[in-house]
Write an enzyme that holds these catalytic residues in place. Structure first.
Site, PDB file in Angstrom:
ATOM      1  N   SER A 160     -41.743   6.168   0.303  1.00 12.35           N
ATOM      2  CA  SER A 160     -41.526   7.227  -0.690  1.00 12.35           C
ATOM      3  C   SER A 160     -42.664   7.345  -1.697  1.00 12.35           C
ATOM      4  CB  SER A 160     -40.234   6.913  -1.441  1.00 12.35           C
ATOM      5  OG  SER A 160     -40.159   7.666  -2.622  1.00 12.35           O
ATOM      6  N   GLN A 168     -30.202   3.161  -0.091  1.00 10.13           N
ATOM      7  CA  GLN A 168     -29.578   3.645  -1.328  1.00 10.13           C
ATOM      8  C   GLN A 168     -30.709   4.479  -1.917  1.00 10.13           C
ATOM      9  OE1 GLN A 168     -28.663   5.095  -4.213  1.00 10.13           O
ATOM     10  NE2 GLN A 168     -29.729   3.461  -5.265  1.00 10.13           N
ATOM     11  N   ALA A 198     -32.101   4.949   6.571  1.00 16.39           N
ATOM     12  CA  ALA A 198     -30.993   4.540   5.696  1.00 16.39           C
ATOM     13  C   ALA A 198     -31.527   3.883   4.432  1.00 16.39           C
ATOM     14  CB  ALA A 198     -30.066   3.574   6.428  1.00 16.39           C
ATOM     15  N   TYR A 253     -35.321   1.244  -7.176  1.00 12.24           N
ATOM     16  CA  TYR A 253     -35.474   1.945  -5.896  1.00 12.24           C
ATOM     17  C   TYR A 253     -36.931   1.857  -5.430  1.00 12.24           C
ATOM     18  CZ  TYR A 253     -36.178   5.887  -2.703  1.00 12.24           C
ATOM     19  OH  TYR A 253     -36.536   6.666  -1.628  1.00 12.24           O
ATOM     20  N   GLU A 272     -42.188   7.786  -4.626  1.00 12.47           N
ATOM     21  CA  GLU A 272     -41.757   7.051  -5.824  1.00 12.47           C
ATOM     22  C   GLU A 272     -42.551   5.743  -5.972  1.00 12.47           C
ATOM     23  OE1 GLU A 272     -39.070   7.447  -8.441  1.00 12.47           O
ATOM     24  OE2 GLU A 272     -39.901   9.377  -7.895  1.00 12.47           O
ATOM     25  N   LYS A 326     -38.629   0.014  -2.137  1.00 15.66           N
ATOM     26  CA  LYS A 326     -39.381   0.750  -1.104  1.00 15.66           C
ATOM     27  C   LYS A 326     -40.770   0.144  -0.897  1.00 15.66           C
ATOM     28  CE  LYS A 326     -36.837   4.217   0.503  1.00 15.66           C
ATOM     29  NZ  LYS A 326     -36.454   4.324   1.910  1.00 15.66           N
TER      30      LYS A 326
HETATM   31  P1  NDP Z   1     -29.733  10.400   1.955  1.00 12.83           P
HETATM   32  O1  NDP Z   1     -29.344   9.769   0.666  1.00 12.83           O
HETATM   33  O2  NDP Z   1     -29.303  11.805   2.216  1.00 12.83           O
HETATM   34  O3  NDP Z   1     -29.191   9.500   3.176  1.00 12.83           O
HETATM   35  C1  NDP Z   1     -29.168   8.110   3.073  1.00 12.83           C
HETATM   36  C2  NDP Z   1     -28.558   7.525   4.339  1.00 12.83           C
HETATM   37  O4  NDP Z   1     -28.544   6.102   4.237  1.00 12.83           O
HETATM   38  C3  NDP Z   1     -27.105   7.951   4.609  1.00 12.83           C
HETATM   39  O5  NDP Z   1     -26.965   8.239   5.977  1.00 12.83           O
HETATM   40  C4  NDP Z   1     -26.310   6.691   4.256  1.00 12.83           C
HETATM   41  O6  NDP Z   1     -25.127   6.542   4.992  1.00 12.83           O
HETATM   42  C5  NDP Z   1     -27.288   5.627   4.682  1.00 12.83           C
HETATM   43  N1  NDP Z   1     -26.976   4.322   4.102  1.00 12.83           N
HETATM   44  C6  NDP Z   1     -26.841   3.998   2.787  1.00 12.83           C
HETATM   45  N2  NDP Z   1     -26.535   2.690   2.669  1.00 12.83           N
HETATM   46  C7  NDP Z   1     -26.466   2.179   3.922  1.00 12.83           C
HETATM   47  C8  NDP Z   1     -26.200   0.899   4.439  1.00 12.83           C
HETATM   48  N3  NDP Z   1     -25.931  -0.151   3.663  1.00 12.83           N
HETATM   49  N4  NDP Z   1     -26.216   0.734   5.782  1.00 12.83           N
HETATM   50  C9  NDP Z   1     -26.481   1.772   6.595  1.00 12.83           C
HETATM   51  N5  NDP Z   1     -26.735   3.016   6.167  1.00 12.83           N
HETATM   52  C10 NDP Z   1     -26.734   3.213   4.837  1.00 12.83           C
HETATM   53  O7  NDP Z   1     -31.312  10.277   2.062  1.00 12.83           O
HETATM   54  P2  NDP Z   1     -32.401  11.310   2.658  1.00 12.83           P
HETATM   55  O8  NDP Z   1     -31.959  11.796   3.959  1.00 12.83           O
HETATM   56  O9  NDP Z   1     -32.779  12.257   1.591  1.00 12.83           O
HETATM   57  O10 NDP Z   1     -33.652  10.343   2.833  1.00 12.83           O
HETATM   58  C11 NDP Z   1     -33.851   9.582   4.024  1.00 12.83           C
HETATM   59  C12 NDP Z   1     -34.730   8.388   3.721  1.00 12.83           C
HETATM   60  O11 NDP Z   1     -35.995   8.834   3.230  1.00 12.83           O
HETATM   61  C13 NDP Z   1     -34.192   7.448   2.638  1.00 12.83           C
HETATM   62  O12 NDP Z   1     -34.609   6.153   2.986  1.00 12.83           O
HETATM   63  C14 NDP Z   1     -34.912   7.883   1.367  1.00 12.83           C
HETATM   64  O13 NDP Z   1     -35.006   6.822   0.451  1.00 12.83           O
HETATM   65  C15 NDP Z   1     -36.264   8.281   1.948  1.00 12.83           C
HETATM   66  N6  NDP Z   1     -36.997   9.290   1.230  1.00 12.83           N
HETATM   67  C16 NDP Z   1     -36.388  10.499   0.970  1.00 12.83           C
HETATM   68  C17 NDP Z   1     -37.113  11.498   0.358  1.00 12.83           C
HETATM   69  C18 NDP Z   1     -36.494  12.811   0.048  1.00 12.83           C
HETATM   70  O14 NDP Z   1     -37.097  13.563  -0.742  1.00 12.83           O
HETATM   71  N7  NDP Z   1     -35.357  13.164   0.628  1.00 12.83           N
HETATM   72  C19 NDP Z   1     -38.537  11.310   0.016  1.00 12.83           C
HETATM   73  C20 NDP Z   1     -39.063  10.016   0.377  1.00 12.83           C
HETATM   74  C21 NDP Z   1     -38.312   9.053   0.973  1.00 12.83           C
HETATM   75  P3  NDP Z   1     -23.682   6.992   4.411  1.00 12.83           P
HETATM   76  O15 NDP Z   1     -23.693   8.484   4.585  1.00 12.83           O
HETATM   77  O16 NDP Z   1     -22.720   6.315   5.285  1.00 12.83           O
HETATM   78  O17 NDP Z   1     -23.657   6.584   2.991  1.00 12.83           O
HETATM   79  P1  GDR Z   2     -36.307  11.707  -7.307  1.00 14.19           P
HETATM   80  O1  GDR Z   2     -35.292  12.950  -7.160  1.00 14.19           O
HETATM   81  O2  GDR Z   2     -35.868  10.771  -8.357  1.00 14.19           O
HETATM   82  O3  GDR Z   2     -37.679  12.286  -7.418  1.00 14.19           O
HETATM   83  O4  GDR Z   2     -36.111  10.963  -5.917  1.00 14.19           O
HETATM   84  P2  GDR Z   2     -34.258  13.609  -8.154  1.00 14.19           P
HETATM   85  O5  GDR Z   2     -34.005  14.965  -7.623  1.00 14.19           O
HETATM   86  O6  GDR Z   2     -33.085  12.730  -8.423  1.00 14.19           O
HETATM   87  O7  GDR Z   2     -35.098  13.717  -9.530  1.00 14.19           O
HETATM   88  C1  GDR Z   2     -36.287  14.480  -9.632  1.00 14.19           C
HETATM   89  C2  GDR Z   2     -36.687  14.612 -11.098  1.00 14.19           C
HETATM   90  O8  GDR Z   2     -35.765  15.467 -11.765  1.00 14.19           O
HETATM   91  C3  GDR Z   2     -35.469  14.904 -13.044  1.00 14.19           C
HETATM   92  N1  GDR Z   2     -34.150  15.384 -13.505  1.00 14.19           N
HETATM   93  C4  GDR Z   2     -32.976  15.139 -12.922  1.00 14.19           C
HETATM   94  N2  GDR Z   2     -32.674  14.458 -11.786  1.00 14.19           N
HETATM   95  C5  GDR Z   2     -31.370  14.404 -11.417  1.00 14.19           C
HETATM   96  N3  GDR Z   2     -31.056  13.769 -10.286  1.00 14.19           N
HETATM   97  N4  GDR Z   2     -30.381  14.980 -12.147  1.00 14.19           N
HETATM   98  C6  GDR Z   2     -30.632  15.669 -13.291  1.00 14.19           C
HETATM   99  O9  GDR Z   2     -29.739  16.183 -13.949  1.00 14.19           O
HETATM  100  C7  GDR Z   2     -32.012  15.754 -13.696  1.00 14.19           C
HETATM  101  N5  GDR Z   2     -32.637  16.371 -14.721  1.00 14.19           N
HETATM  102  C8  GDR Z   2     -33.932  16.138 -14.592  1.00 14.19           C
HETATM  103  C9  GDR Z   2     -35.508  13.400 -12.788  1.00 14.19           C
HETATM  104  O10 GDR Z   2     -35.629  12.711 -14.034  1.00 14.19           O
HETATM  105  C10 GDR Z   2     -36.714  13.302 -11.875  1.00 14.19           C
HETATM  106  O11 GDR Z   2     -37.878  13.239 -12.644  1.00 14.19           O
HETATM  107  C11 GDR Z   2     -36.007  11.676  -4.686  1.00 14.19           C
HETATM  108  C12 GDR Z   2     -35.092  10.858  -3.759  1.00 14.19           C
HETATM  109  O12 GDR Z   2     -34.844  11.627  -2.600  1.00 14.19           O
HETATM  110  C13 GDR Z   2     -35.758   9.559  -3.365  1.00 14.19           C
HETATM  111  O13 GDR Z   2     -34.962   8.909  -2.383  1.00 14.19           O
HETATM  112  C14 GDR Z   2     -37.136   9.873  -2.784  1.00 14.19           C
HETATM  113  O14 GDR Z   2     -37.799   8.692  -2.443  1.00 14.19           O
HETATM  114  C15 GDR Z   2     -37.960  10.646  -3.802  1.00 14.19           C
HETATM  115  O15 GDR Z   2     -37.279  11.847  -4.107  1.00 14.19           O
HETATM  116  C16 GDR Z   2     -39.347  11.004  -3.285  1.00 14.19           C
END
Ligand code: NDP
Ligand code: GDR
Length: 323
Positions: free
Chosen positions: A126, A84, A82, A150, A128, A154
């Protein structure tokens, strides 16, 4: 004996894939459910997992709800997914992001320490955290330079995980995961925004797609491959930290080329750059060195970027057609 797992963030992209993986391995799966207005359970519904997992009410900000969840689920493994997790929002809601993404992880660690320190813990760290990168490729040894609220939240959670391992002997591992995507990715992230846009443009529902920085480079992989790395970390005798990525890097522009190209369109005719999507501080390039995860965990993902893009575009074409 049936193993039990508790997943925070079960309603997110990774939570849904991890729940399916663990159920397939015979686990009993519990997940944290927040009470929000909109339909947060669409992924679990789409994957037909809703009646196979037990959802427990709570919030990462409420330590007592984490203790209750552990009491109810009696887990062997806890996956803290979980957060943001949308980087752009972390500038407009920095305090909430720090509370949920940073302190929230500490709440889960505290709950594990208080409840049963033999529980194995996974923290979703992450790439990031590397931010303004100082080396061509990033492994778990590379220094962090977070570039967003963010990312610094992390970093806090990552060090809290290491500290609880060193202070209390908790089997706590941190997976430093690079971007991973799928048809279940949230629409606000750039890959899904593009594949959804491609589907709408192809089906005549939209003409243009506004994006920000097209030159940002990311190491994109397929989410289903990445949740396996999470599970593998908790099966090791010793807890540790691992960088998990594909070891390739592509620009947002290249992603557009592939996605539009898949349906026979030229991205240059449809993509417009809108500075509203620029970030106050950008992470220009991420490029994983996942050698440790490959060697120690035996993690060996095979999905190419072209396959991932095709899978996402095809899923969005079906969704938009159904609308
Ligand atoms: P999502 O944004 O799809 O999911 C986030 C989850 O966190 C949702 O289930 C959301 O619940 C929950 N959440 C948000 N706020 C709260 C809160 N206050 N209490 C409890 N639950 C909460 O993320 P991903 O599945 O893509 O990613 C999973 C994890 O991995 C995250 O921590 C993300 O930062 C990390 N991460 C993701 C990467 C990626 O590329 N996807 C890469 C590296 C790290 P609800 O649906 O109810 O809002
Ligand atoms: P990121 O993912 O910030 O890497 O975080 P995102 O897809 O939001 O952005 C990737 C790159 O694309 C550029 N970009 C845009 N991004 C968004 N969202 N919307 C646009 O219109 C756009 N145009 C260009 C961004 O500037 C950025 O450089 C994701 C999340 O899943 C995090 O929670 C996780 O930790 C990291 O990946 C690894």
């Amino acid at each position: 004996m049936t193993k039990k797992a508790y997943i925070t963030g079960i309603s997110g992209q990774d939570g849904a894939y991890l729940a399916r993986l663990l159920l397939g391995k015979g686990y009993e799966v519990f997940g944290l459910q927040t009470r929000r207005g909109s339909d947060t359970l669409w992924r679990l519904r789409e994957m037909e997992l809703l009646d196979k997992v037990t959802l427990l009410d709570g919030d990462l900000l409420d330590l007592s709800s984490q203790l209750r969840a552990l009491e109810k689920s009696q887990p062997d493994e806890v996956y803290n997914l979980a957060a943001q997790s949308f980087v752009a929002t972390s500038w407009t809601q920095p305090v909430l992001t720090a509370q949920v993404t940073g302190i929230g992880a500490l709440n889960v660690l505290e709950a594990v320490r208080i409840f049963n320190s033999r529980v194995r813990f996974y923290q979703a760290s992450s790439s990031e955290m590397f931010g303004k990168v100082e080396s061509d490729k990033q492994s778990e040894k590379v220094k962090f330079h977070p570039r967003s609220p963010y990312a610094f939240s992390k970093v806090f959670a990552h060090w809290a995980t290491i500290n609880y391992r060193e202070s209390f002997g908790i089997h706590a591992s941190s997976g430093i995961l690079f971007n991973h995507e799928s048809p279940l990715r949230g629409l606000e992230f750039v890959t899904r925004k593009i594949t959804d846009g491609v589907a709408r443009i192809k089906l005549g529902k939209q003409e243009k797609l506004a994006l920000g920085n097209l030159d940002a480079r990311r190491d994109w992989g397929y989410a289903e491959d990445y949740v396996e790395a999470m599970w593998l970390m908790l099966q090791q005798d010793e807890p540790d930290d691992y960088a998990v990525g594909m070891g390739r890097t592509n620009s947002v522009r290249e992603f557009c080329e592939l996605a539009f190209g898949h349906v026979g369109l030229d991205y240059q005719q449809h993509v417009v750059v809108d500075p509203a999507f620029y970030r106050p501080a950008e992470v220009d390039v991420l490029f994983a060195d996942p050698s440790k995860a490959r060697q120690k965990l035996g993690w060996n993902p095979q999905t190419t970027l072209a396959e991932l893009v095709r899978m996402m575009v095809d899923a969005d074409l079906k969704r938009v057609e159904r609308e």
